[in-house]
Design a protein around this motif. Structure first.
Motif, PDB file in Angstrom:
ATOM      1  N   PHE A  90       4.689  42.409 -31.809  1.00  0.00           N
ATOM      2  CA  PHE A  90       5.460  41.590 -30.880  1.00  0.00           C
ATOM      3  C   PHE A  90       5.837  42.389 -29.633  1.00  0.00           C
ATOM      4  O   PHE A  90       6.063  43.592 -29.697  1.00  0.00           O
ATOM      5  CB  PHE A  90       6.741  41.058 -31.543  1.00  0.00           C
ATOM      6  N   ASP A  91       5.935  41.683 -28.519  1.00  0.00           N
ATOM      7  CA  ASP A  91       6.369  42.285 -27.257  1.00  0.00           C
ATOM      8  C   ASP A  91       7.873  42.181 -27.068  1.00  0.00           C
ATOM      9  O   ASP A  91       8.471  43.027 -26.404  1.00  0.00           O
ATOM     10  CB  ASP A  91       5.667  41.588 -26.080  1.00  0.00           C
ATOM     11  N   ILE A  92       8.471  41.134 -27.612  1.00  0.00           N
ATOM     12  CA  ILE A  92       9.923  40.925 -27.527  1.00  0.00           C
ATOM     13  C   ILE A  92      10.395  40.308 -28.840  1.00  0.00           C
ATOM     14  O   ILE A  92       9.746  39.404 -29.377  1.00  0.00           O
ATOM     15  CB  ILE A  92      10.304  39.974 -26.366  1.00  0.00           C
ATOM     16  N   ILE A  93      11.524  40.805 -29.334  1.00  0.00           N
ATOM     17  CA  ILE A  93      12.202  40.185 -30.470  1.00  0.00           C
ATOM     18  C   ILE A  93      13.643  39.917 -30.060  1.00  0.00           C
ATOM     19  O   ILE A  93      14.348  40.826 -29.597  1.00  0.00           O
ATOM     20  CB  ILE A  93      12.170  41.069 -31.728  1.00  0.00           C
TER      21      ILE A  93
ATOM     22  N   GLY B 141       8.120  47.430 -25.993  1.00  0.00           N
ATOM     23  CA  GLY B 141       8.661  46.117 -26.342  1.00  0.00           C
ATOM     24  C   GLY B 141      10.180  46.102 -26.314  1.00  0.00           C
ATOM     25  O   GLY B 141      10.839  47.121 -26.521  1.00  0.00           O
ATOM     26  N   PHE B 142      10.724  44.920 -26.044  1.00  0.00           N
ATOM     27  CA  PHE B 142      12.177  44.732 -25.973  1.00  0.00           C
ATOM     28  C   PHE B 142      12.708  44.136 -27.270  1.00  0.00           C
ATOM     29  O   PHE B 142      12.102  43.232 -27.847  1.00  0.00           O
ATOM     30  CB  PHE B 142      12.543  43.756 -24.841  1.00  0.00           C
ATOM     31  N   TYR B 143      13.877  44.627 -27.672  1.00  0.00           N
ATOM     32  CA  TYR B 143      14.596  44.099 -28.835  1.00  0.00           C
ATOM     33  C   TYR B 143      15.993  43.766 -28.362  1.00  0.00           C
ATOM     34  O   TYR B 143      16.702  44.635 -27.845  1.00  0.00           O
ATOM     35  CB  TYR B 143      14.632  45.156 -29.938  1.00  0.00           C
ATOM     36  N   ILE B 144      16.400  42.512 -28.503  1.00  0.00           N
ATOM     37  CA  ILE B 144      17.685  42.059 -27.997  1.00  0.00           C
ATOM     38  C   ILE B 144      18.519  41.525 -29.154  1.00  0.00           C
ATOM     39  O   ILE B 144      18.063  40.670 -29.917  1.00  0.00           O
ATOM     40  CB  ILE B 144      17.525  40.933 -26.946  1.00  0.00           C
ATOM     41  N   ILE B 145      19.738  42.044 -29.272  1.00  0.00           N
ATOM     42  CA  ILE B 145      20.700  41.542 -30.258  1.00  0.00           C
ATOM     43  C   ILE B 145      21.887  40.992 -29.472  1.00  0.00           C
ATOM     44  O   ILE B 145      22.403  41.660 -28.574  1.00  0.00           O
ATOM     45  CB  ILE B 145      21.191  42.653 -31.207  1.00  0.00           C
TER      46      ILE B 145
END
Length: 196
Positions: free
Chosen positions: A119-122, A145-149
């Motif tokens: 994945f590129d973004i989660i 890749g970006f991971y956003i919480i």
């Protein structure tokens, strides 16, 4: 002057978001992503042409609407939720959009079946990925890749247990390696990671 920067680029996504808000209110669902979070999701999705994106916790589709707004026609969004009642609103909102696949499944089960670096973004907006399986989720991101919480600042509706979960997450985030991260006291409180 009260300027709402998240609405700076008005689009037809606003119609979908209005539909989702109306339907969410009808069923008493009030846990949608903040508009500021949505604006960031849209921006990040636009930075990954032909991207493959994952949302953990579809809810009624508010976050997904913002992600889709930023995506190009060659990108794909998988959005997972274990509650079919809220997911049915997202299905109705995105009918005909072939870029999104809505998946009715337990997020813990779904995450354990995914290929590393896929994945590129989660966007983690559910217990799996937000409070549990963070390392496993980060492993699903491609380099860069970006991971956003989101919801990393205390919310009015939280229980004492929820606050304790947040404290545990902050402690576990200190031990992460191979990522760059920034916490933002903005919107509902965001933590953003980029995988090295």
């Amino acid at each position: 002057m009260d300027i709402k920067l998240e609405n700076f680029n008005k689009s037809n996504a606003q119609e979908i978001i209005s539909f989702i808000k109306r339907k969410s209110k009808e069923i008493g669902f009030d846990r949608s992503s903040h508009p500021q979070t949505g604006a960031l999701l849209r921006l990040l999705a636009a930075s990954k042409p032909r991207g493959r994106f994952l949302e953990l916790g579809t809810g009624t589709g508010h976050g997904a609407a913002w992600i889709l707004e930023g995506m190009d026609d060659q990108s794909k969004l998988l959005s997972v939720d274990c509650d079919d009642k809220v997911l049915s609103i997202a299905r109705e909102a995105f009918i005909g959009d072939k870029r999104v696949e809505l998946i009715h499944e337990n997020g813990f089960v779904f995450l354990k079946k995914q290929e590393p670096k896929s994945f590129d973004i989660i966007f983690a907006d559910a217990f799996p990925g937000k409070y549990d399986l963070i390392n496993e989720s980060l492993n699903l991101l491609k380099p860069g890749g970006f991971y956003i919480i989101d919801d990393m600042l205390p919310q009015d509706y939280w229980t004492e247990e929820h606050t304790k979960n947040l404290e545990d997450v902050y402690e576990s985030l200190k031990d992460l390696s191979d990522v760059h991260s920034v916490g933002m006291a903005w919107s509902s409180g965001l933590v953003l990671f980029v995988v090295k």
